[in-house]
Design a protein around this motif. Structure first.
Motif, PDB file in Angstrom:
ATOM      1  N   CYS A  26      -5.643   2.661  -0.867  1.00  0.00           N
ATOM      2  CA  CYS A  26      -5.642   1.803   0.324  1.00  0.00           C
ATOM      3  C   CYS A  26      -6.535   0.595   0.068  1.00  0.00           C
ATOM      4  CB  CYS A  26      -6.107   2.577   1.553  1.00  0.00           C
ATOM      5  SG  CYS A  26      -6.229   1.552   3.053  1.00  0.00           S
ATOM      6  N   ALA A  27      -6.002  -0.611   0.342  1.00  0.00           N
ATOM      7  CA  ALA A  27      -6.747  -1.827   0.063  1.00  0.00           C
ATOM      8  C   ALA A  27      -7.927  -2.008   1.012  1.00  0.00           C
ATOM      9  CB  ALA A  27      -5.812  -3.039   0.158  1.00  0.00           C
ATOM     10  N   LEU A  28      -7.965  -1.296   2.135  1.00  0.00           N
ATOM     11  CA  LEU A  28      -9.042  -1.469   3.106  1.00  0.00           C
ATOM     12  C   LEU A  28     -10.109  -0.378   2.998  1.00  0.00           C
ATOM     13  CD1 LEU A  28      -7.055  -2.575   6.302  1.00  0.00           C
ATOM     14  CD2 LEU A  28      -8.271  -4.004   4.645  1.00  0.00           C
ATOM     15  N   CYS A  29      -9.669   0.872   2.990  1.00  0.00           N
ATOM     16  CA  CYS A  29     -10.653   1.954   3.025  1.00  0.00           C
ATOM     17  C   CYS A  29     -10.811   2.673   1.691  1.00  0.00           C
ATOM     18  CB  CYS A  29     -10.281   2.969   4.116  1.00  0.00           C
ATOM     19  SG  CYS A  29      -8.803   3.945   3.717  1.00  0.00           S
ATOM     20  N   GLY A  30      -9.916   2.378   0.702  1.00  0.00           N
ATOM     21  CA  GLY A  30     -10.022   2.999  -0.610  1.00  0.00           C
ATOM     22  C   GLY A  30      -9.496   4.407  -0.684  1.00  0.00           C
ATOM     23  N   ALA A  31      -8.745   4.876   0.337  1.00  0.00           N
ATOM     24  CA  ALA A  31      -8.238   6.243   0.333  1.00  0.00           C
ATOM     25  C   ALA A  31      -7.213   6.425  -0.781  1.00  0.00           C
ATOM     26  CB  ALA A  31      -7.616   6.566   1.685  1.00  0.00           C
ATOM     27  N   LYS A  32      -7.177   7.653  -1.343  1.00  0.00           N
ATOM     28  CA  LYS A  32      -6.209   7.993  -2.381  1.00  0.00           C
ATOM     29  C   LYS A  32      -5.020   8.661  -1.703  1.00  0.00           C
ATOM     30  CE  LYS A  32      -5.661  10.740  -6.605  1.00  0.00           C
ATOM     31  NZ  LYS A  32      -6.328  11.691  -7.543  1.00  0.00           N
ATOM     32  N   PRO A  33      -3.792   8.264  -2.052  1.00  0.00           N
ATOM     33  CA  PRO A  33      -2.623   8.855  -1.379  1.00  0.00           C
ATOM     34  C   PRO A  33      -2.489  10.336  -1.692  1.00  0.00           C
ATOM     35  CG  PRO A  33      -1.940   7.523  -3.261  1.00  0.00           C
ATOM     36  CD  PRO A  33      -3.407   7.273  -3.071  1.00  0.00           C
ATOM     37  N   ALA A  34      -2.024  11.088  -0.724  1.00  0.00           N
ATOM     38  CA  ALA A  34      -1.811  12.527  -0.904  1.00  0.00           C
ATOM     39  C   ALA A  34      -0.623  12.750  -1.830  1.00  0.00           C
ATOM     40  CB  ALA A  34      -1.549  13.201   0.442  1.00  0.00           C
ATOM     41  N   PRO A  35      -0.639  13.860  -2.609  1.00  0.00           N
ATOM     42  CA  PRO A  35       0.507  14.150  -3.500  1.00  0.00           C
ATOM     43  C   PRO A  35       1.797  14.228  -2.697  1.00  0.00           C
ATOM     44  CG  PRO A  35      -1.341  15.608  -3.950  1.00  0.00           C
ATOM     45  CD  PRO A  35      -1.692  14.901  -2.694  1.00  0.00           C
ATOM     46  N   GLU A  36       2.855  13.634  -3.234  1.00  0.00           N
ATOM     47  CA  GLU A  36       4.136  13.623  -2.525  1.00  0.00           C
ATOM     48  C   GLU A  36       4.834  14.967  -2.714  1.00  0.00           C
ATOM     49  OE1 GLU A  36       6.461  10.416  -3.874  1.00  0.00           O
ATOM     50  OE2 GLU A  36       5.088   8.867  -3.108  1.00  0.00           O
ATOM     51  N   ALA A  37       5.388  15.482  -1.626  1.00  0.00           N
ATOM     52  CA  ALA A  37       6.145  16.726  -1.683  1.00  0.00           C
ATOM     53  C   ALA A  37       7.483  16.493  -2.352  1.00  0.00           C
ATOM     54  CB  ALA A  37       6.354  17.278  -0.276  1.00  0.00           C
ATOM     55  N   HIS A  49      -2.203  -0.260  -2.118  1.00  0.00           N
ATOM     56  CA  HIS A  49      -2.160  -1.353  -3.094  1.00  0.00           C
ATOM     57  C   HIS A  49      -1.082  -1.037  -4.137  1.00  0.00           C
ATOM     58  CE1 HIS A  49      -3.448  -4.230  -6.136  1.00  0.00           C
ATOM     59  NE2 HIS A  49      -4.165  -4.828  -5.172  1.00  0.00           N
ATOM     60  N   MET A  50      -0.266  -2.053  -4.481  1.00  0.00           N
ATOM     61  CA  MET A  50       0.866  -1.829  -5.379  1.00  0.00           C
ATOM     62  C   MET A  50       0.409  -1.444  -6.786  1.00  0.00           C
ATOM     63  SD  MET A  50       3.476  -4.876  -4.236  1.00  0.00           S
ATOM     64  CE  MET A  50       4.660  -4.309  -5.451  1.00  0.00           C
ATOM     65  N   ASP A  51      -0.741  -1.988  -7.236  1.00  0.00           N
ATOM     66  CA  ASP A  51      -1.195  -1.731  -8.600  1.00  0.00           C
ATOM     67  C   ASP A  51      -2.029  -0.454  -8.708  1.00  0.00           C
ATOM     68  OD1 ASP A  51       0.100  -4.011  -9.449  1.00  0.00           O
ATOM     69  OD2 ASP A  51      -1.665  -5.284  -9.079  1.00  0.00           O
ATOM     70  N   THR A  52      -3.032  -0.321  -7.838  1.00  0.00           N
ATOM     71  CA  THR A  52      -3.958   0.813  -7.951  1.00  0.00           C
ATOM     72  C   THR A  52      -3.446   2.060  -7.246  1.00  0.00           C
ATOM     73  OG1 THR A  52      -5.176   0.191  -5.950  1.00  0.00           O
ATOM     74  CG2 THR A  52      -5.852  -0.832  -8.030  1.00  0.00           C
ATOM     75  N   GLY A  53      -2.600   1.870  -6.212  1.00  0.00           N
ATOM     76  CA  GLY A  53      -2.119   3.010  -5.441  1.00  0.00           C
ATOM     77  C   GLY A  53      -3.064   3.440  -4.343  1.00  0.00           C
TER      78      GLY A  53
END
Length: 567
Positions: free
Chosen positions: A518-529, A512-516
């Motif tokens: 996943c709009a379907l499962c609610g997963a939080k993105p992993a820290p970017e290397a 999701h562009m605002d929350t960051g």
């Protein structure tokens, strides 16, 4: 050794700044060295011959495409257009074109070699219109060409301008209306040593060709045919005739097709042509014959237009035919009216009420009708039980009679139109359709007023929506929607299994562009290397100059050390 390394690095640096260029068409390659004479048919061929040997560059790069304005395209048609332009042939004779089709060169038709012999300066096209070139000259069943975009193996697409030898039967031709073209004047001749070896030569341009086989006297097919007993094979079709060949001497004989009977594929009508397929009775050649319109209309019945004319319409061509009514001189009558009947359309013409005199018994002044009892009765009068009429002159009342109904539920008297109130015996069972539900009388079939359906609970995946009064299905069950929550997930994808057993294959997260999340499962993105790699842009800005400076420094150091050594 150090000096060699330094020079090698400097050379690599210089090469890194040399631009990479693609081959471009040379407009000066194979110049047109021919001087036009005004004989356009000869000039276009001679111009084309100056180009034989020209080859294209990379990706169809030619001077012809550059001249036309369509570089890097197949160029056989543009080659012909270029030659016509160089020969000063106006576009009214040969239109400028880039597509190998007679239409684009300005020709509405073409011919085959079996229809007439092509000549030098004509345009040829491959039968499927994928290639075009110029006819150089004809040699028996073959002809020589000057064409572009071909190759050494005679292909229909290639890399150069060449002379090719092709079969006449593989091509179609157009003959431009050259303004300088006098037309061929062929003269028939025979070789002195061989009286059967016939040739044609043009008195204008010298065009020459043999009309028969180029054979020596000992193998002369004509001589063999004159003494052959002949053993002919089956007939073969060839245009408007069929032919067969002797298996001994090769002699051919031909005659016109013979047709009889046929199968109608489309019948002719009064306004359109028809078609019939026929086969030759000897060779089986198929032809389609056009059947002329029949001019026989299929009219509908006459219909009355007004008191003067009636009309009928053809069901095929929709043509209308209007005519005056055909009526007898005498009137037809009943107790109230008189009229005349059209014998064509059957309509009643001039129907109107009688015009009686003021005294009972007087006849109608128009048709002569006289009432049986002398009285002229008006409209019916009625009560709940009977109906009657009264004379409009003397007001005498005719005998009353009971109302006439068709059934116990009939509401209107058949004689006087009296309406009564009827209680129908409606059945308990409801009749229904998509518009509503109603009941039907068990005695006469009369239907009650239609009642709209009363919708029950909304449709779900398990149950449809029905009318609570009659059970009619208003909406079917909803389609099943897979539900995968809770999802199984990892850092990149999520997946799951629906309660119905359907397995959802892993798919990428929808961030999701605002929350960051996943709009379907609610997963939080992993820290970017952290990205420690330089981009090609930074390399171009800093890397190349740095390499140059490093090379210059190495050269300077080598020279300085050599100078120190010499000291």
């Amino acid at each position: 050794m150090r000096r060699s390394i330094a020079f090698f690095l400097a050379f690599l640096l210089i090469l890194s700044f040399v631009p990479v260029t693609s081959h471009a068409a040379d407009p000066n390659a194979y110049p047109n060295t021919y001087t036009n004479t005004g004989d356009q048919r000869r000039d276009i061929i001679q111009v084309a011959l100056t180009q034989v040997g020209y080859t294209e560059g990379y990706n169809n790069d030619t001077k012809y495409g550059d001249w036309y304005g369509l570089p890097n395209q197949p160029w056989c048609a543009m080659f012909v257009s270029w030659c016509a332009n160089q020969a000063r042939i106006p576009t009214s004779v040969i239109k400028k074109a880039s597509i190998a089709n007679p239409y684009y060169f300005g020709f509405s038709s073409y011919f085959t070699a079996s229809q007439r012999r092509p000549q030098s300066g004509d345009l040829f096209f491959k039968s499927n219109f994928s290639h075009v070139g110029l006819v150089y000259y004809v040699d028996g069943d073959y002809f020589y060409t000057v064409e572009g975009n071909t190759n050494n193996s005679g292909g229909w697409e290639g890399v150069g301008a060449m002379i090719q030898r092709r079969r006449l039967v593989d091509c179609v031709f157009v003959s431009p209306n050259y303004t300088s073209d006098p037309g061929h004047g062929y003269v028939t001749g025979y070789e002195a040593s061989h009286p059967h070896k016939e040739y044609k030569s043009c008195s204008h341009c010298g065009d020459f060709y043999y009309t028969g086989n180029n054979v020596v006297l000992s193998d002369c097919a004509t001589c063999i045919k004159e003494n052959c007993t002949h053993s002919f094979g089956s007939w073969s079709a060839a245009g408007s005739v069929h032919y067969r060949t002797c298996s001994i001497c090769g002699k051919e004989e031909s005659k016109d097709h013979t047709y009889s009977g046929g199968t109608v594929t489309k019948y002719a009508t009064c306004g359109t042509v028809g078609y019939m397929d026929q086969n030759c009775t000897e060779c089986g050649q198929l032809r389609t014959v056009t059947l002329p319109p029949t001019n026989e209309h299929k009219y509908s019945e006459w219909e009355k237009v007004d008191e003067d004319v009636h009309m009928r319409t053809c069901s095929e061509c929709k043509q209308s035919d209007r005519a005056a009514h055909e009526v007898a001189d005498t009137y037809e009558t009943n107790s109230s009216d008189h009229w005349k009947t059209c014998s064509d359309c059957g309509e009643l013409i001039g129907q109107e009420g009688h015009s009686f005199g003021p005294v009972c018994g007087d006849p109608c002044t128009v048709c002569g009708y006289r009432p049986p009892d002398g009285h002229i009765y008006g409209d019916y009068l009625s009560d709940g039980e009977v109906h009657w009429r009264e004379c409009v002159n003397c007001y005498i009342k005719e005998p009353t009679s009971a109302h006439v109904f068709d059934s116990s539920c009939d509401e209107v008297c058949d004689i006087c139109g009296y309406e009564r109130v009827v209680e129908h015996a409606y059945a308990d069972e409801l009749i229904m359709d998509g518009n509503g539900h109603w009941k039907e009388c068990t005695l006469c079939g009369h239907t009650s007023q239609i009642q709209a359906h009363v919708a029950g609970p909304a449709a779900t995946e398990d149950n449809s929506q029905v009318c609570v009064e009659c059970g009619w299905e208003i909406m079917g069950r909803l389609p099943h929607v897979h539900r995968y929550k809770p999802y199984n997930l990892d850092a990149i994808t999520h997946w799951g299994t629906c309660e119905c057993g359907f397995y959802q294959a892993p798919e990428g997260h929808h961030w999701h562009m605002d929350t960051g999340y996943c709009a379907l499962c609610g997963a939080k993105p992993a820290p970017e290397a952290e990205d420690n790699n330089w981009t090609p842009v930074w390399i171009a800005i800093f890397g190349v100059p740095a390499a140059g400076l490093l090379t210059m420094f190495i050269v300077w150091r080598v020279k300085r050390r050599n100078r120190d050594w010499r000291k």
